[in-house]
Write a protein that holds these residues in place. Structure first.
Motif, mmCIF file in Angstrom:
data_model
loop_
_atom_site.group_PDB
_atom_site.id
_atom_site.type_symbol
_atom_site.label_atom_id
_atom_site.label_comp_id
_atom_site.label_asym_id
_atom_site.label_seq_id
_atom_site.Cartn_x
_atom_site.Cartn_y
_atom_site.Cartn_z
ATOM 1 N N CYS A 5 0.837 -1.210 0.000
ATOM 2 C CA CYS A 5 0.000 0.000 0.000
ATOM 3 C C CYS A 5 0.862 1.246 0.000
ATOM 4 C CB CYS A 5 -0.924 -0.026 1.217
ATOM 5 S SG CYS A 5 -1.967 1.419 1.369
ATOM 6 N N VAL A 72 -8.497 11.283 -4.104
ATOM 7 C CA VAL A 72 -9.442 10.160 -4.017
ATOM 8 C C VAL A 72 -8.737 8.848 -4.345
ATOM 9 C CG1 VAL A 72 -11.501 9.136 -5.072
ATOM 10 C CG2 VAL A 72 -11.507 11.533 -4.417
ATOM 11 N N LEU A 73 -7.882 8.847 -5.366
ATOM 12 C CA LEU A 73 -7.157 7.621 -5.718
ATOM 13 C C LEU A 73 -6.223 7.171 -4.598
ATOM 14 C CD1 LEU A 73 -6.301 8.234 -9.466
ATOM 15 C CD2 LEU A 73 -7.942 6.614 -8.518
ATOM 16 N N SER A 76 -8.265 5.776 -1.855
ATOM 17 C CA SER A 76 -8.851 4.502 -2.287
ATOM 18 C C SER A 76 -7.844 3.365 -2.203
ATOM 19 C CB SER A 76 -9.375 4.623 -3.718
ATOM 20 O OG SER A 76 -10.409 5.552 -3.784
ATOM 21 N N ALA A 79 -7.682 2.403 1.332
ATOM 22 C CA ALA A 79 -8.893 1.674 1.723
ATOM 23 C C ALA A 79 -8.909 0.264 1.144
ATOM 24 C CB ALA A 79 -10.134 2.443 1.281
ATOM 25 N N PHE A 80 -8.432 0.095 -0.090
ATOM 26 C CA PHE A 80 -8.401 -1.238 -0.698
ATOM 27 C C PHE A 80 -7.483 -2.168 0.078
ATOM 28 C CE2 PHE A 80 -9.201 0.782 -5.118
ATOM 29 C CZ PHE A 80 -10.522 1.006 -4.778
ATOM 30 N N ARG A 95 -15.092 -2.244 -4.254
ATOM 31 C CA ARG A 95 -14.132 -1.200 -4.639
ATOM 32 C C ARG A 95 -14.822 -0.018 -5.315
ATOM 33 N NH1 ARG A 95 -8.275 -3.656 -6.131
ATOM 34 N NH2 ARG A 95 -7.953 -4.641 -4.109
ATOM 35 N N THR A 98 -16.509 1.886 -2.633
ATOM 36 C CA THR A 98 -15.514 2.550 -1.786
ATOM 37 C C THR A 98 -15.017 3.834 -2.429
ATOM 38 O OG1 THR A 98 -14.826 0.412 -0.880
ATOM 39 C CG2 THR A 98 -13.287 2.241 -0.629
ATOM 40 N N VAL A 99 -14.727 3.787 -3.728
ATOM 41 C CA VAL A 99 -14.260 4.993 -4.427
ATOM 42 C C VAL A 99 -15.340 6.073 -4.400
ATOM 43 C CG1 VAL A 99 -13.604 5.917 -6.681
ATOM 44 C CG2 VAL A 99 -12.610 3.780 -5.889
ATOM 45 N N ILE A 102 -15.562 7.505 -0.803
ATOM 46 C CA ILE A 102 -14.432 8.374 -0.493
ATOM 47 C C ILE A 102 -14.577 9.716 -1.214
ATOM 48 C CG2 ILE A 102 -11.942 8.671 -0.875
ATOM 49 C CD1 ILE A 102 -11.662 5.686 -0.204
ATOM 50 N N ALA A 103 -14.979 9.687 -2.471
ATOM 51 C CA ALA A 103 -15.163 10.932 -3.222
ATOM 52 C C ALA A 103 -16.254 11.790 -2.589
ATOM 53 C CB ALA A 103 -15.496 10.626 -4.678
#
Length: 162
Positions: A5, A72-73, A76, A79-80, A95, A98-99, A102-103
């Motif tokens: 990560c 955001v990426l 993400s 978070a992934f 996923r 989740t994106v 988060i956005a």
């Protein structure tokens, strides 16, 4: 998992610094700088943006869509690494959600900070956002700023006639 990560996040940040310096992409980053100069310029008495005002304006914008997407990426990817699923369809669904989450969560406070008056707290909270924006935008050539000024004023005139 944590090492992977961190490696991914560092690679994304490195790409955000290196890619705008490439010749072709750098030109797009310069056009973004020209657009930001026009948007940050104070309009004249008739409501049009003057070339001189655009030249003096900052090429960094507090409202950056590219920095927002990169933020955001990055969040993400983190978070992934924390969310585990075992089947591919569930993983794709989780996923995607989740994106989007988060956005949505990041957008609201960021919008409030962008609209707030500059101050020590606001500048500290917006610091990482502005640093990413600085990585993604380059100083524009005066001819690019001139073209952006003409395009902006023409679009404004077009909206008045409608």
């Amino acid at each position: 998992n944590a090492v992977a990560c961190v490696t991914r996040v560092l690679c994304m940040l490195l790409c955000a610094v290196v890619i705008p310096r490439l010749r072709l992409v750098g030109r797009f980053a310069m056009y973004r700088g020209a657009i930001n100069k026009v948007l940050n310029a104070a309009p004249g008495k008739d409501g049009h943006i003057l070339q001189e005002a655009a030249e003096r304006a900052s090429f960094i914008s507090r409202r950056s869509d590219a920095a927002f997407i990169l933020e955001v990426l990055i969040l993400s990817v983190i978070a992934f690494a924390l969310i585990r699923t075992f089947t591919l369809p569930v993983q794709v669904l989780v996923r995607a959600l989740t994106v989007l989450a988060i956005a949505a969560v990041l957008n609201e406070p960021l919008r409030l900070l962008e609209a707030a008056r500059p101050g020590p707290v606001v500048n500290a909270l917006l610091g990482p956002h502005l640093l990413l924006e600085r990585c993604l935008v380059r100083r524009a050539h005066p001819q690019m700023v001139e073209a952006a000024v003409y395009a902006f004023n023409a679009a404004k005139e077009n909206n008045k006639t409608r």
